[in-house]
Write a protein that holds these residues in place. Structure first.
Motif, PDB file in Angstrom:
ATOM      1  N   CYS A 146       0.840  -1.199   0.000  1.00  0.00           N
ATOM      2  CA  CYS A 146       0.000   0.000   0.000  1.00  0.00           C
ATOM      3  C   CYS A 146       0.879   1.255   0.000  1.00  0.00           C
ATOM      4  O   CYS A 146       0.354   2.359   0.082  1.00  0.00           O
TER       5      CYS A 146
ATOM      6  N   GLY B  80       4.978  -5.148  11.729  1.00  0.00           N
ATOM      7  CA  GLY B  80       4.398  -3.811  11.892  1.00  0.00           C
ATOM      8  C   GLY B  80       3.626  -3.431  10.650  1.00  0.00           C
ATOM      9  O   GLY B  80       3.856  -3.978   9.577  1.00  0.00           O
TER      10      GLY B  80
ATOM     11  N   CYS C  65       2.986  -7.423   5.610  1.00  0.00           N
ATOM     12  CA  CYS C  65       2.575  -7.935   4.298  1.00  0.00           C
ATOM     13  C   CYS C  65       3.416  -9.105   3.800  1.00  0.00           C
ATOM     14  O   CYS C  65       2.849 -10.124   3.394  1.00  0.00           O
TER      15      CYS C  65
ATOM     16  N   CYS D  62       4.864   0.982   3.934  1.00  0.00           N
ATOM     17  CA  CYS D  62       6.215   0.557   4.325  1.00  0.00           C
ATOM     18  C   CYS D  62       7.276   1.249   3.481  1.00  0.00           C
ATOM     19  O   CYS D  62       8.372   1.542   3.972  1.00  0.00           O
TER      20      CYS D  62
ATOM     21  N   CYS E 103      -3.607  -6.899   5.413  1.00  0.00           N
ATOM     22  CA  CYS E 103      -4.991  -6.602   5.027  1.00  0.00           C
ATOM     23  C   CYS E 103      -5.305  -7.059   3.599  1.00  0.00           C
ATOM     24  O   CYS E 103      -6.480  -7.087   3.199  1.00  0.00           O
TER      25      CYS E 103
HETATM   26  S1  SF4 Z   1       2.450  -3.917   6.203  1.00  0.00           S
HETATM   27 FE1  SF4 Z   1       0.808  -2.396   6.315  1.00  0.00          FE
HETATM   28  S2  SF4 Z   1       1.818  -0.448   5.792  1.00  0.00           S
HETATM   29 FE2  SF4 Z   1       3.182  -2.091   5.110  1.00  0.00          FE
HETATM   30  S3  SF4 Z   1       2.635  -2.413   2.948  1.00  0.00           S
HETATM   31 FE3  SF4 Z   1       1.433  -3.861   4.196  1.00  0.00          FE
HETATM   32  S4  SF4 Z   1      -0.522  -2.837   4.571  1.00  0.00           S
HETATM   33 FE4  SF4 Z   1       0.932  -1.273   3.899  1.00  0.00          FE
END
Ligand code: SF4
Length: 150
Positions: A26, A123, A93, A29, A99
């Motif tokens: 997303c 995290g 991820c 990170c 998610c």
């Molecule tokens: S861990 Fe969270 S912030 Fe990092 S890429 Fe995945 S969804 Fe996005």
């Protein structure tokens, strides 16, 4: 191992080249990795250089939930990194899909199914300080026992 090789390994562990790839994130990170380059965290003061050239890398940072387009590409990037090397998964991820891992989703975590992963930083997203300390703690182990056959 010769004394010269030991010295080389110590020196190399203090001059770490980091390549990073985003295999479907997303961008949360990514932003935390970029924050490591800012004056506040100043990653270069630790001898760490971040770029996108696998041929010069020691450590590969992987961000994202592994989308199908990366099936062969991530292995190709990994194979281009000369030994010694290590991969570090950044964020939830690459470990669980976070998610993005829902019924019907095409993501294929964990990334460790595709290439060997030496460490992960949990995290969503992890803090820049956590990313920094993961790189700094993995680098000496990458070079510790490495011996070049000359
Ligand atoms: S861990 Fe969270 S912030 Fe990092 S890429 Fe995945 S969804 Fe996005």
């Amino acid at each position: 191992m010769t004394l010269l090789q030991k010295i080389k390994n110590i020196v190399r562990s203090r001059s770490i080249h980091v390549c990073y790839v985003d295999v479907g994130s997303c961008n949360g990170c990514d932003i935390e990795v970029l924050a490591c380059l800012s004056p506040r965290y100043d990653i270069e003061q630790y001898g760490i250089v971040v770029h996108n050239n696998p041929r010069e890398a020691d450590i590969l940072l992987i961000i994202g939930a592994f989308t199908p387009g990366w099936e062969d590409k991530l292995r190709m990037v990994w194979d281009r990194i000369p030994a010694p090397k290590a991969a570090v998964a950044i964020g939830n991820c690459p470990v669980s899909g976070c998610c993005f891992n829902r019924p019907g989703s095409l993501v294929d975590p964990p990334v460790s199914k595709h290439i060997p992963v030496a460490a992960s930083v949990p995290g969503c997203p992890p803090r820049p300080t956590e990313i920094l300390s993961a790189i700094l703690s993995i680098a000496p182990t990458v070079f510790r026992d490495y011996e070049v056959n000359q």
